[in-house]
Design an enzyme around this catalytic site. Structure first.
Site, PDB file in Angstrom:
ATOM      1  N   ARG A 120     -24.189  -3.978   5.951  1.00 12.14           N
ATOM      2  CA  ARG A 120     -24.059  -5.343   5.418  1.00 12.14           C
ATOM      3  C   ARG A 120     -23.603  -5.387   3.964  1.00 12.14           C
ATOM      4  NH1 ARG A 120     -29.088  -5.761   8.044  1.00 12.14           N
ATOM      5  NH2 ARG A 120     -28.872  -6.517  10.190  1.00 12.14           N
ATOM      6  N   LYS A 142      -9.964 -10.552  -0.578  1.00  9.21           N
ATOM      7  CA  LYS A 142      -9.702 -10.691   0.857  1.00  9.21           C
ATOM      8  C   LYS A 142      -9.611  -9.304   1.464  1.00  9.21           C
ATOM      9  CE  LYS A 142      -6.797 -14.756   1.544  1.00  9.21           C
ATOM     10  NZ  LYS A 142      -5.438 -14.978   2.115  1.00  9.21           N
ATOM     11  N   GLU A 184       6.356 -10.087  -4.286  1.00  8.70           N
ATOM     12  CA  GLU A 184       5.133 -10.817  -4.659  1.00  8.70           C
ATOM     13  C   GLU A 184       5.133 -11.112  -6.157  1.00  8.70           C
ATOM     14  OE1 GLU A 184       3.142 -11.876  -2.304  1.00  8.70           O
ATOM     15  OE2 GLU A 184       3.253 -10.452  -0.638  1.00  8.70           O
ATOM     16  N   LYS A 226      -3.150 -14.148 -10.501  1.00  8.37           N
ATOM     17  CA  LYS A 226      -3.877 -14.226  -9.233  1.00  8.37           C
ATOM     18  C   LYS A 226      -5.372 -14.418  -9.490  1.00  8.37           C
ATOM     19  CE  LYS A 226      -4.563 -12.631  -4.590  1.00  8.37           C
ATOM     20  NZ  LYS A 226      -4.215 -11.753  -3.478  1.00  8.37           N
ATOM     21  N   GLU A 236     -10.380 -19.861  -0.662  1.00 10.68           N
ATOM     22  CA  GLU A 236      -9.131 -20.348  -0.102  1.00 10.68           C
ATOM     23  C   GLU A 236      -9.234 -21.743   0.488  1.00 10.68           C
ATOM     24  OE1 GLU A 236      -7.300 -17.712   2.719  1.00 10.68           O
ATOM     25  OE2 GLU A 236      -5.370 -18.100   1.797  1.00 10.68           O
ATOM     26  N   ARG A 240      -5.535 -21.732  -3.895  1.00 10.37           N
ATOM     27  CA  ARG A 240      -5.182 -20.387  -3.463  1.00 10.37           C
ATOM     28  C   ARG A 240      -4.074 -20.382  -2.415  1.00 10.37           C
ATOM     29  NH1 ARG A 240      -9.574 -15.614  -2.815  1.00 10.37           N
ATOM     30  NH2 ARG A 240      -8.198 -14.061  -1.907  1.00 10.37           N
ATOM     31  N   ASN A 244       0.649 -18.383  -0.767  1.00  6.50           N
ATOM     32  CA  ASN A 244       1.318 -18.135   0.500  1.00  6.50           C
ATOM     33  C   ASN A 244       2.777 -18.571   0.506  1.00  6.50           C
ATOM     34  OD1 ASN A 244      -0.908 -16.976   1.807  1.00  6.50           O
ATOM     35  ND2 ASN A 244      -1.801 -19.008   2.091  1.00  6.50           N
ATOM     36  N   HIS A 247       5.224 -17.068   2.950  1.00  7.35           N
ATOM     37  CA  HIS A 247       4.482 -16.235   3.896  1.00  7.35           C
ATOM     38  C   HIS A 247       4.485 -16.765   5.327  1.00  7.35           C
ATOM     39  CE1 HIS A 247       3.249 -14.068   0.380  1.00  7.35           C
ATOM     40  NE2 HIS A 247       2.494 -13.247   1.083  1.00  7.35           N
ATOM     41  N   HIS A 251       5.683 -14.321   7.930  1.00  3.89           N
ATOM     42  CA  HIS A 251       4.885 -13.831   9.065  1.00  3.89           C
ATOM     43  C   HIS A 251       5.654 -13.972  10.374  1.00  3.89           C
ATOM     44  CE1 HIS A 251       0.763 -14.219   6.851  1.00  3.89           C
ATOM     45  NE2 HIS A 251       1.415 -13.121   6.543  1.00  3.89           N
ATOM     46  N   HIS A 264       6.407  -6.294   4.501  1.00  2.32           N
ATOM     47  CA  HIS A 264       5.827  -7.590   4.168  1.00  2.32           C
ATOM     48  C   HIS A 264       6.618  -8.287   3.048  1.00  2.32           C
ATOM     49  CE1 HIS A 264       2.750 -10.617   3.515  1.00  2.32           C
ATOM     50  NE2 HIS A 264       2.675 -10.263   2.243  1.00  2.32           N
TER      51      HIS A 264
HETATM   52  N1  LIG Z   1      -5.999  -8.554   0.762  1.00  5.73           N
HETATM   53  C1  LIG Z   1      -4.976  -9.261   0.332  1.00  5.73           C
HETATM   54  O1  LIG Z   1      -5.146 -10.230  -0.395  1.00  5.73           O
HETATM   55  C2  LIG Z   1      -3.592  -8.854   0.737  1.00  5.73           C
HETATM   56  C3  LIG Z   1      -2.484  -9.405   0.087  1.00  5.73           C
HETATM   57  C4  LIG Z   1      -1.240  -8.956   0.465  1.00  5.73           C
HETATM   58  C5  LIG Z   1      -1.092  -8.007   1.437  1.00  5.73           C
HETATM   59  N2  LIG Z   1      -2.192  -7.502   2.050  1.00  5.73           N
HETATM   60  C6  LIG Z   1      -2.084  -6.472   3.069  1.00  5.73           C
HETATM   61  O2  LIG Z   1      -1.559  -5.301   2.469  1.00  5.73           O
HETATM   62  C7  LIG Z   1      -0.884  -4.553   3.473  1.00  5.73           C
HETATM   63  C8  LIG Z   1       0.429  -4.090   2.930  1.00  5.73           C
HETATM   64  O3  LIG Z   1       0.171  -3.301   1.784  1.00  5.73           O
HETATM   65  P1  LIG Z   1       1.251  -2.291   1.223  1.00  5.73           P
HETATM   66  O4  LIG Z   1       2.522  -2.992   1.089  1.00  5.73           O
HETATM   67  O5  LIG Z   1       0.650  -1.648   0.042  1.00  5.73           O
HETATM   68  O6  LIG Z   1       1.456  -1.278   2.463  1.00  5.73           O
HETATM   69  P2  LIG Z   1       0.832   0.142   2.808  1.00  5.73           P
HETATM   70  O7  LIG Z   1      -0.553   0.243   2.380  1.00  5.73           O
HETATM   71  O8  LIG Z   1       1.136   0.374   4.235  1.00  5.73           O
HETATM   72  O9  LIG Z   1       1.711   1.143   1.924  1.00  5.73           O
HETATM   73  C9  LIG Z   1       3.075   1.231   2.197  1.00  5.73           C
HETATM   74  C10 LIG Z   1       3.498   2.686   2.443  1.00  5.73           C
HETATM   75  O10 LIG Z   1       3.564   3.358   1.202  1.00  5.73           O
HETATM   76  C11 LIG Z   1       2.777   4.540   1.238  1.00  5.73           C
HETATM   77  N3  LIG Z   1       2.265   4.712  -0.113  1.00  5.73           N
HETATM   78  C12 LIG Z   1       1.316   3.983  -0.707  1.00  5.73           C
HETATM   79  N4  LIG Z   1       1.209   4.329  -1.987  1.00  5.73           N
HETATM   80  C13 LIG Z   1       2.103   5.340  -2.190  1.00  5.73           C
HETATM   81  C14 LIG Z   1       2.452   6.100  -3.324  1.00  5.73           C
HETATM   82  N5  LIG Z   1       1.885   5.873  -4.513  1.00  5.73           N
HETATM   83  N6  LIG Z   1       3.362   7.053  -3.159  1.00  5.73           N
HETATM   84  C15 LIG Z   1       3.959   7.256  -1.957  1.00  5.73           C
HETATM   85  N7  LIG Z   1       3.698   6.544  -0.870  1.00  5.73           N
HETATM   86  C16 LIG Z   1       2.768   5.587  -0.996  1.00  5.73           C
HETATM   87  C17 LIG Z   1       1.745   4.254   2.278  1.00  5.73           C
HETATM   88  O11 LIG Z   1       1.201   5.451   2.805  1.00  5.73           O
HETATM   89  C18 LIG Z   1       2.533   3.471   3.302  1.00  5.73           C
HETATM   90  O12 LIG Z   1       3.256   4.343   4.118  1.00  5.73           O
HETATM   91  C19 LIG Z   1      -0.766  -5.430   4.691  1.00  5.73           C
HETATM   92  O13 LIG Z   1      -1.674  -4.994   5.663  1.00  5.73           O
HETATM   93  C20 LIG Z   1      -1.158  -6.806   4.181  1.00  5.73           C
HETATM   94  O14 LIG Z   1      -1.799  -7.591   5.166  1.00  5.73           O
HETATM   95  C21 LIG Z   1      -3.424  -7.910   1.709  1.00  5.73           C
HETATM   96 ZN   LIG Z   2       1.982 -11.307   0.611  1.00 10.14          ZN
END
Ligand SMILES: NC(=O)c1ccc[n+]([C@@H]2O[C@H](COP(=O)([O-])OP(=O)(O)OC[C@H]3O[C@@H](n4cnc5c(N)ncnc54)[C@H](O)[C@@H]3O)[C@@H](O)[C@H]2O)c1
Ligand SMILES: [Zn+2]
Ligand SMILES: NC(=O)c1ccc[n+]([C@@H]2O[C@H](COP(=O)([O-])OP(=O)(O)OC[C@H]3O[C@@H](n4cnc5c(N)ncnc54)[C@H](O)[C@@H]3O)[C@@H](O)[C@H]2O)c1
Ligand SMILES: [Zn+2]
Lengths: 361, 361
Positions: A120, A142, A184, A226, A236, A240, A244, A247, A251, A264
């Site tokens: 928890r 999030k 972003e 942010k 949200e 907030r 989006n 987005h 999506h 993304h």
């Molecule tokens: N929580 C939130 O508020 C929020 C906001 C936006 C996106 N997200 C989520 O984030 C995710 C996307 O995140 P992302 O774009 O970081 O993708 P990711 O975590 O998949 O990373 C992208 C790729 O880069 C590689 N990588 C990461 N750091 C690296 C580095 N320093 N050197 C070499 N390779 C590296 C990873 O292994 C992966 O293959 C999605 O699941 C999305 O839903 C969440």
């Molecule tokens: Zn985003």
């Protein structure tokens, strides 16, 4: 070493931004000698950063366990989450453990939800390694995993104890992932801060060449923006939603193309141009601002139109299913010029279709 | 119709206790005409209460979906949780949906966690149908599912919008399940309220014959007592630990015997006698109070010793693994006479072993 605070009452936490943080034992405060921690990363990052981070923590007297997950959005699932719980329970880790998410948004979101729900709730430190996770997913609390029937459908609002951003980690990030993060970054300029948009027009080349000063400023400004939004609206309900921008269209692209085929940020970039076109058609965004938006995105190496295979009609079903509109009405974030935006409800389908078609020639 | 309020700032919620609530449309406030709800229950309860509750909600204009899960503690798992998410997403239900948990603690805990994590949190109404869930699990906001390596290891603190206790539902509850709930009832007397302990000595027979007035008073008093504790300590840092009287011993019994072979309340009953013996050995619980405790538990149809197959040595490894002692030191809740209790740390193993042996002749 730059540090900002996300202000959320007793759940406030610091974000530290600098080069070299992963080699500095002080970075991972509040962890201290004798504490138990679980370092969670993926196989790509394990070969790059696991050993340095692990040894820095061990030097500081922290007892470190690790789990290495498979890399990829398709592994942001309940099944992989369960692997983290299993690793925690095998030792076992108690309620006083700390989970460290070393990786991009996928690792951050999954480990954050693991921390929110293991016994928890246990302590959680984010060490984001993609630009996207540094400027976006590591701020705001999030967390989530995907379900086969929808992305990010299972999760929690859960704040980390701290966020450690080592900008050196961006040196190994693939160029298209850097660009995805820049989408972003540019988004913040469009929705919240005209001056920052202008700063980006002036400094984009430095960001693309990973100039440390420019990167640190840029990441800090995005986190500040942010953090302000999140502090005003943690769960949200209103403000907030502006985050989006692009987005809902994005999506639709990600879903239709299958996750992973469009990054993304790439989908969001195209989506922001579509939203800008919708705004232009509604008379609240000028041709000139549209041109500046497109130009900046193109310089960042981002798409300004959707995939060729997708007709405007292909977007709508996905957009209607998006959780932001599940209650029935189509609701979109639209820019109001550069530097501000609004949530607009009841948008006609023909405006949406036209805004997509605008990006297809 | 008895109603009490659990006071937790903006997350305060009412608990309504009466006969016939499941046939009264007003019971399920704040649900109203046009709202979408997902009724989650198990196959045992579906045949007893699903149709009445469903039709009362439909009469009130609520749009009702349902999921029927398999009955049993072994189904309080991530896999079954996922079935709830799938049902929600198939419709799909949006963030404005309401999950209704119709069942005992297993359904309540699982559905509560589903509500906490579906789209990062949707509204949740508890309709507890076992005495145990009415007096214990529906108050306090603890939700969870089990992991093969530990019970309740994955969950959230998440408060319902309301709790609807129809005491008529106890008419179909098996006798051993009623007794199991009485163990928790008696626990409140021992740890918090001597007068209530005396009331139980005077009214136990009425409770066993399901006298509505006695039941309503008893459930109400237990909810009040638990609500006070929870309001003072929502996230289980201190006072709330007292509610674990008998539970560390009890979990050892449940785990060793395999979940389901000993009911939770049965294991807790035996555990409370063990804790009382430990307290007696430490000079803080009289022989007379021990005799009164044993007598009341026996009248309720509960065990006052552990399973014959378990030697005192069999308890210790489980007790050391209990999440309340994971950080290393053995920590137990011990009564201080009837009506008060304390958390005591650093208890010697030989006291624990002797307290178990005391219950074995
Ligand atoms: N929580 C939130 O508020 C929020 C906001 C936006 C996106 N997200 C989520 O984030 C995710 C996307 O995140 P992302 O774009 O970081 O993708 P990711 O975590 O998949 O990373 C992208 C790729 O880069 C590689 N990588 C990461 N750091 C690296 C580095 N320093 N050197 C070499 N390779 C590296 C990873 O292994 C992966 O293959 C999605 O699941 C999305 O839903 C969440
Ligand atoms: Zn985003
Ligand atoms: N969240 C908390 O604070 C908390 C506190 C205590 C216990 N719990 C959890 O509660 C669970 C135990 O709850 P429980 O004792 O209610 O068990 P349960 O939910 O398994 O119910 C016991 C049995 O009675 C049946 N049943 C329920 N209501 C009935 C009725 N009215 N008529 C006929 N049959 C009925 C059920 O189908 C089941 O077979 C455990 O998983 C435990 O971890 C949680
Ligand atoms: Zn209990």
């Amino acid at each position: 070493m730059d540090s900002i605070t996300v202000t959320l009452g007793e759940r406030s936490y610091p974000i530290t931004i600098a080069a070299g943080l992963f080699s500095n034992p002080a970075s991972f405060m509040p962890l201290q000698r004798g504490d138990l921690a679980m370092l969670v990363t993926n196989d790509t990052l394990a070969s790059l950063y696991l050993e340095p981070v692990r040894s820095v923590l061990e030097q500081a007297g922290v007892i470190v366990d690790q789990v290495i997950l498979p890399d990829g959005e398709q592994h942001k699932s309940l099944a992989v989450l369960d692997q983290v719980f299993t690793a925690l329970l095998q030792k076992p880790h108690g309620r006083d453990t700390t989970l460290i998410a070393l990786g991009g948004g996928v690792i951050g979101d999954l480990v954050g939800f693991a921390a929110a729900s293991y016994q928890r709730g246990v302590r959680f430190i984010q060490a984001p390694t993609t630009l996207l996770s540094q400027v976006d997913s590591s701020v705001g609390g999030k967390t989530a995993v995907n379900h086969p029937l929808g992305k990010n459908m299972i999760g929690a609002f859960y704040q980390p104890a701290s966020v450690v951003i080592d900008i050196d980690s961006l040196k190994t990030l693939p160029a298209n992932e850097l660009a995805s993060g820049l989408a972003e970054v540019i988004k913040y300029g469009i929705i919240l801060d005209y001056d920052f948009f202008v700063w980006l027009e002036d400094h984009l080349d430095e960001l693309l060449s990973l100039d440390p000063g420019a990167l640190a400023y840029c990441i800090r400004r995005c986190c500040e923006l942010k953090a302000q939004v999140v502090a005003a609206d943690e769960r949200e309900h209103g403000l907030r939603a502006l985050l989006n921008l692009g987005h809902t269209y994005g999506h639709a692209i990600e879903t239709h193309m299958g996750y992973g085929n469009w990054l993304h940020g790439e989908a969001v970039a195209a989506g922001m141009v579509m939203a800008a076109n919708a705004a232009r058609r509604l008379g609240q965004f000028s041709d000139e601002d549209l041109a500046r938006t497109r130009k900046l995105l193109l310089r960042a190496g981002l798409p300004v139109s959707g995939p060729e295979q997708m007709a405007p009609e292909d977007y709508l079903p996905h957009m209607m299913r998006d959780k932001k509109v599940l209650s029935g009405k189509l609701r979109l974030v639209l820019p109001l010029g550069l530097g501000s935006a609004e949530v607009r409800t009841g948008i006609e389908n023909n405006i949406v279709l036209a805004s997509i078609a605008d990006c297809q020639d």
